[in-house]
Design a protein around this motif. Structure first.
Motif, PDB file in Angstrom:
ATOM      1  N   ARG A  76      69.198  39.468  15.738  1.00 21.66           N
ATOM      2  CA  ARG A  76      69.663  40.833  15.995  1.00 21.66           C
ATOM      3  C   ARG A  76      71.133  40.870  16.424  1.00 21.66           C
ATOM      4  N   ASP A  77      71.535  39.815  17.164  1.00 20.23           N
ATOM      5  CA  ASP A  77      72.909  39.819  17.669  1.00 20.23           C
ATOM      6  C   ASP A  77      73.418  38.385  17.797  1.00 20.23           C
ATOM      7  N   VAL A  78      74.622  38.253  18.329  1.00 17.23           N
ATOM      8  CA  VAL A  78      75.252  36.933  18.438  1.00 17.23           C
ATOM      9  C   VAL A  78      74.418  36.006  19.324  1.00 17.23           C
ATOM     10  N   ALA A  79      73.915  36.532  20.442  1.00 20.39           N
ATOM     11  CA  ALA A  79      73.157  35.693  21.376  1.00 20.39           C
ATOM     12  C   ALA A  79      71.935  35.095  20.677  1.00 20.39           C
ATOM     13  N   GLU A  80      71.215  35.927  19.914  1.00 20.42           N
ATOM     14  CA  GLU A  80      70.031  35.408  19.208  1.00 20.42           C
ATOM     15  C   GLU A  80      70.422  34.384  18.152  1.00 20.42           C
ATOM     16  N   ALA A  81      71.487  34.669  17.418  1.00 19.54           N
ATOM     17  CA  ALA A  81      71.930  33.736  16.364  1.00 19.54           C
ATOM     18  C   ALA A  81      72.355  32.411  16.987  1.00 19.54           C
ATOM     19  N   GLN A  82      73.052  32.495  18.106  1.00 22.32           N
ATOM     20  CA  GLN A  82      73.497  31.256  18.770  1.00 22.32           C
ATOM     21  C   GLN A  82      72.306  30.427  19.241  1.00 22.32           C
ATOM     22  N   LYS A  83      71.290  31.110  19.771  1.00 23.51           N
ATOM     23  CA  LYS A  83      70.112  30.375  20.255  1.00 23.51           C
ATOM     24  C   LYS A  83      69.416  29.667  19.092  1.00 23.51           C
ATOM     25  N   ILE A  84      69.266  30.375  17.973  1.00 26.90           N
ATOM     26  CA  ILE A  84      68.616  29.765  16.799  1.00 26.90           C
ATOM     27  C   ILE A  84      69.423  28.541  16.354  1.00 26.90           C
ATOM     28  N   LEU A  85      70.732  28.721  16.283  1.00 23.19           N
ATOM     29  CA  LEU A  85      71.599  27.619  15.832  1.00 23.19           C
ATOM     30  C   LEU A  85      71.535  26.432  16.802  1.00 23.19           C
ATOM     31  N   ARG A  86      71.525  26.748  18.086  1.00 20.60           N
ATOM     32  CA  ARG A  86      71.464  25.691  19.111  1.00 20.60           C
ATOM     33  C   ARG A  86      70.156  24.901  18.971  1.00 20.60           C
ATOM     34  N   ASP A  87      69.058  25.632  18.797  1.00 19.18           N
ATOM     35  CA  ASP A  87      67.749  24.965  18.658  1.00 19.18           C
ATOM     36  C   ASP A  87      67.706  24.096  17.406  1.00 19.18           C
ATOM     37  N   LEU A  88      68.268  24.617  16.311  1.00 20.46           N
ATOM     38  CA  LEU A  88      68.211  23.865  15.043  1.00 20.46           C
ATOM     39  C   LEU A  88      69.084  22.621  15.065  1.00 20.46           C
ATOM     40  N   THR A  89      70.110  22.626  15.893  1.00 22.66           N
ATOM     41  CA  THR A  89      71.064  21.509  15.867  1.00 22.66           C
ATOM     42  C   THR A  89      71.011  20.654  17.135  1.00 22.66           C
ATOM     43  N   SER A  90      70.017  20.885  17.989  1.00 22.07           N
ATOM     44  CA  SER A  90      70.012  20.215  19.298  1.00 22.07           C
ATOM     45  C   SER A  90      70.020  18.687  19.185  1.00 22.07           C
ATOM     46  N   ALA A  91      69.414  18.144  18.123  1.00 21.54           N
ATOM     47  CA  ALA A  91      69.364  16.672  18.015  1.00 21.54           C
ATOM     48  C   ALA A  91      70.530  16.111  17.191  1.00 21.54           C
ATOM     49  N   ASP A  92      71.359  16.977  16.650  1.00 19.13           N
ATOM     50  CA  ASP A  92      72.443  16.515  15.770  1.00 19.13           C
ATOM     51  C   ASP A  92      73.622  15.957  16.563  1.00 19.13           C
ATOM     52  N   LYS A  93      74.204  14.928  16.009  1.00 14.97           N
ATOM     53  CA  LYS A  93      75.404  14.359  16.652  1.00 14.97           C
ATOM     54  C   LYS A  93      76.669  14.829  15.923  1.00 14.97           C
ATOM     55  N   LEU A  94      76.518  15.085  14.634  1.00 17.01           N
ATOM     56  CA  LEU A  94      77.671  15.543  13.860  1.00 17.01           C
ATOM     57  C   LEU A  94      77.215  16.600  12.858  1.00 17.01           C
ATOM     58  N   VAL A  95      77.969  17.686  12.826  1.00 13.76           N
ATOM     59  CA  VAL A  95      77.640  18.792  11.918  1.00 13.76           C
ATOM     60  C   VAL A  95      78.891  19.116  11.091  1.00 13.76           C
ATOM     61  N   VAL A  96      78.733  19.183   9.774  1.00 12.18           N
ATOM     62  CA  VAL A  96      79.872  19.565   8.930  1.00 12.18           C
ATOM     63  C   VAL A  96      79.737  21.034   8.543  1.00 12.18           C
ATOM     64  N   LYS A  97      80.865  21.684   8.438  1.00 11.20           N
ATOM     65  CA  LYS A  97      80.833  23.146   8.228  1.00 11.20           C
ATOM     66  C   LYS A  97      81.783  23.562   7.112  1.00 11.20           C
ATOM     67  N   ALA A  98      81.316  24.529   6.308  1.00 10.76           N
ATOM     68  CA  ALA A  98      82.197  25.148   5.317  1.00 10.76           C
ATOM     69  C   ALA A  98      82.962  26.273   6.003  1.00 10.76           C
ATOM     70  N   LYS A  99      83.940  26.815   5.316  1.00  9.85           N
ATOM     71  CA  LYS A  99      84.644  27.980   5.844  1.00  9.85           C
ATOM     72  C   LYS A  99      83.696  29.168   5.699  1.00  9.85           C
ATOM     73  N   THR A 100      83.284  29.728   6.821  1.00 12.36           N
ATOM     74  CA  THR A 100      82.329  30.830   6.764  1.00 12.36           C
ATOM     75  C   THR A 100      82.585  31.848   7.863  1.00 12.36           C
ATOM     76  N   LEU A 281      67.967  29.797   6.839  1.00 17.63           N
ATOM     77  CA  LEU A 281      68.880  30.940   6.721  1.00 17.63           C
ATOM     78  C   LEU A 281      68.809  31.746   8.017  1.00 17.63           C
ATOM     79  N   ILE A 282      69.965  31.916   8.651  1.00 13.61           N
ATOM     80  CA  ILE A 282      70.041  32.826   9.807  1.00 13.61           C
ATOM     81  C   ILE A 282      70.606  34.143   9.279  1.00 13.61           C
ATOM     82  N   LEU A 283      69.750  35.148   9.246  1.00 13.00           N
ATOM     83  CA  LEU A 283      70.110  36.444   8.668  1.00 13.00           C
ATOM     84  C   LEU A 283      70.533  37.371   9.812  1.00 13.00           C
ATOM     85  N   LEU A 284      71.785  37.721   9.779  1.00 11.80           N
ATOM     86  CA  LEU A 284      72.420  38.346  10.928  1.00 11.80           C
ATOM     87  C   LEU A 284      72.476  39.871  10.805  1.00 11.80           C
TER      88      LEU A 284
END
Ligand code: SF4
Length: 426
Positions: A76-100, A281-284
């Motif tokens: 619904r908002d930035v806080a929810e999106a951040q939480k989802i992203l944090r949970d999905l990446t909690s075990a990751d040591k390195l994340v690569v990102k496209a320009k988005t 997919l995080i649908l914002l």
């Protein structure tokens, strides 16, 4: 409010790229035999039609994406999106990102901090510089090759010749290892189709690697990117290529229909072959729904839907006189007029004033160059009307209104020779 103008050299660097872009775009349109007006009308119509059926398209897209083994999270908002992203990446040591832009909208840097590596060349350069991208398509176009070499030297101690080829070669060598070290790749989506496909376009090849090499691919996108069919999606690809970069077609167009899979061993389906094993997919939303109606937390009125037709091609910035003077200070999470208008929905109306609402000249260069014919100046006027009604306009504006009422002109009392004593602008 004191305005901070871009230095002359920066403006000249930007203009050089913009003039080249303009010539390239015209040549491409001529080469394609495309009537730009006709294309823009049809493109807008496609978007308008999609929005008449958006709730249905959205439901179908989510159901079909899930059927294609793409896990969808609605934020619904930035806080929810951040939480989802944090949970999905909690075990990751390195994340690569496209320009988005959608990832920037939710503050991906704040969530992932030093484990995040930007892989688009311009975005990579700006991340090394510790500064914000100057443009959604040309993030570092305001910098000279010499300035970029210095940024690389300051960051890595490496001497890189100040030319585009050497800089690109350095980035290729440095980033190649990162794609293979990373466990997660993050990208946006250029289009999402109701039949459950995610379309990504690019020239560099970094998005192809992000979506294929790491085990996990996380896509962050606003729901407004949904269109009915893959054929409609290809219209967006054409518009983004021509109006975004002046080219006829991108080097790569990926249509992602789920995680990689194989059934080569006795027809047994295995999810996770050579590409990503998991796709999310995080649908914002983040204020987008409010734009469709006069929602409870805003009183901004209707008539803002068309801003959601935006494909983030950046063409409106290329000819915007206010952006050419103010750069990243003109806009909010998204740059330019679009960013200013969006800020009123993503935060509150005062943010639109702070991000440059009154710096807009209402010249309409943005609308004339927009592939979806989005009436940015019209929406800017609506936002100003709301601000003015709350007595929130700038002091200069108030003074001009007062002068017009008292003296019949915005500059006030005229001197004896008929010239204004004070000249100022909103
Ligand atoms: S408002 Fe139009 S020109 Fe500007 S980024 Fe969006 S689609 Fe492109």
């Amino acid at each position: 409010m004191q305005k901070e103008f871009l230095p002359k050299e920066t403006k000249e660097n930007i203009w050089k790229v913009v003039f080249e872009y303009k010539a390239k775009r015209e040549k491409t349109l001529a080469g394609l035999g495309l009537d730009p007006e006709k294309f823009r009308d049809e493109f807008r119509k496609m978007k308008e039609d999609a929005f008449r059926d958006m709730e249905n398209l959205r439901r179908r897209a989510i159901a079909n994406l899930e059927k294609n083994v793409i896990k969808v999270f609605e934020a619904r908002d930035v806080a929810e999106a951040q939480k989802i992203l944090r949970d999905l990446t909690s075990a990751d040591k390195l994340v690569v990102k496209a320009k988005t832009s959608a990832a920037d909208e939710i503050g991906v840097d704040d969530v992932l901090k030093e484990k995040l590596v930007s892989t688009d060349l311009g975005d990579f350069i700006m991340s090394l510089a510790g500064a914000r991208d100057m443009h959604p398509v040309f993030p570092s176009y305001h910098l000279t090759p010499k300035q970029i070499s210095e940024i690389i030297k300051n960051k890595f101690g490496s001497e890189v010749a100040p030319d585009a080829k050497s800089i690109a070669a350095f980035a290729r060598k440095y980033l190649r290892e990162k794609f293979f070290e990373a466990s997660t790749g993050i990208s946006g989506a250029n289009v999402i189709t109701a039949d459950g496909r995610i379309v990504l376009l690019e020239n560099e090849g970094n998005i192809s690697l992000i979506s294929r090499v790491p085990d996990k691919h996380i896509i962050i996108s606003g729901w407004e990117k949904i269109v009915p069919t893959v054929e409609d999606a290809m219209k967006v690809v054409r518009a983004a290529a021509v109006w975004g970069a002046g080219q006829d077609w991108p080097v790569y167009v990926s249509v992602i229909s789920g995680p990689s899979k194989t059934a080569d061993v006795q027809n047994e389906l295995v999810i996770g072959a050579q590409g990503a094993k998991e796709v999310y997919l995080i649908l914002l939303d983040n204020g987008r729904s409010k734009m469709l109606k006069d929602g409870p937390s805003t009183t901004l009125g209707t008539g803002f839907e068309e801003l959601l037709y935006c494909i983030n091609c950046g063409a409106c910035l290329n000819f915007c006189p206010a952006y050419h003077q103010l750069g990243t200070k003109y806009g909010d999470k998204y740059l330019g007029s679009k960013g200013i208008i969006l800020s009123a929905f993503m935060t509150e109306i005062l943010r639109a004033k702070e991000s440059g609402c009154y710096s807009c000249t209402l010249c309409s260069a943005c609308a004339e160059n927009c592939p979806a014919k989005i009436d940015l100046p019209g929406m800017m006027k609506k936002i100003r009307t709301k601000l003015n009604a709350k007595n929130l306009e700038t002091d200069e504006n108030k003074k001009m209104i007062g002068n017009t009422r008292e003296f019949g002109n915005p500059f006030g009392e005229l001197s004896e020779d008929g010239t204004p004593k004070e000249l100022f602008c909103c």
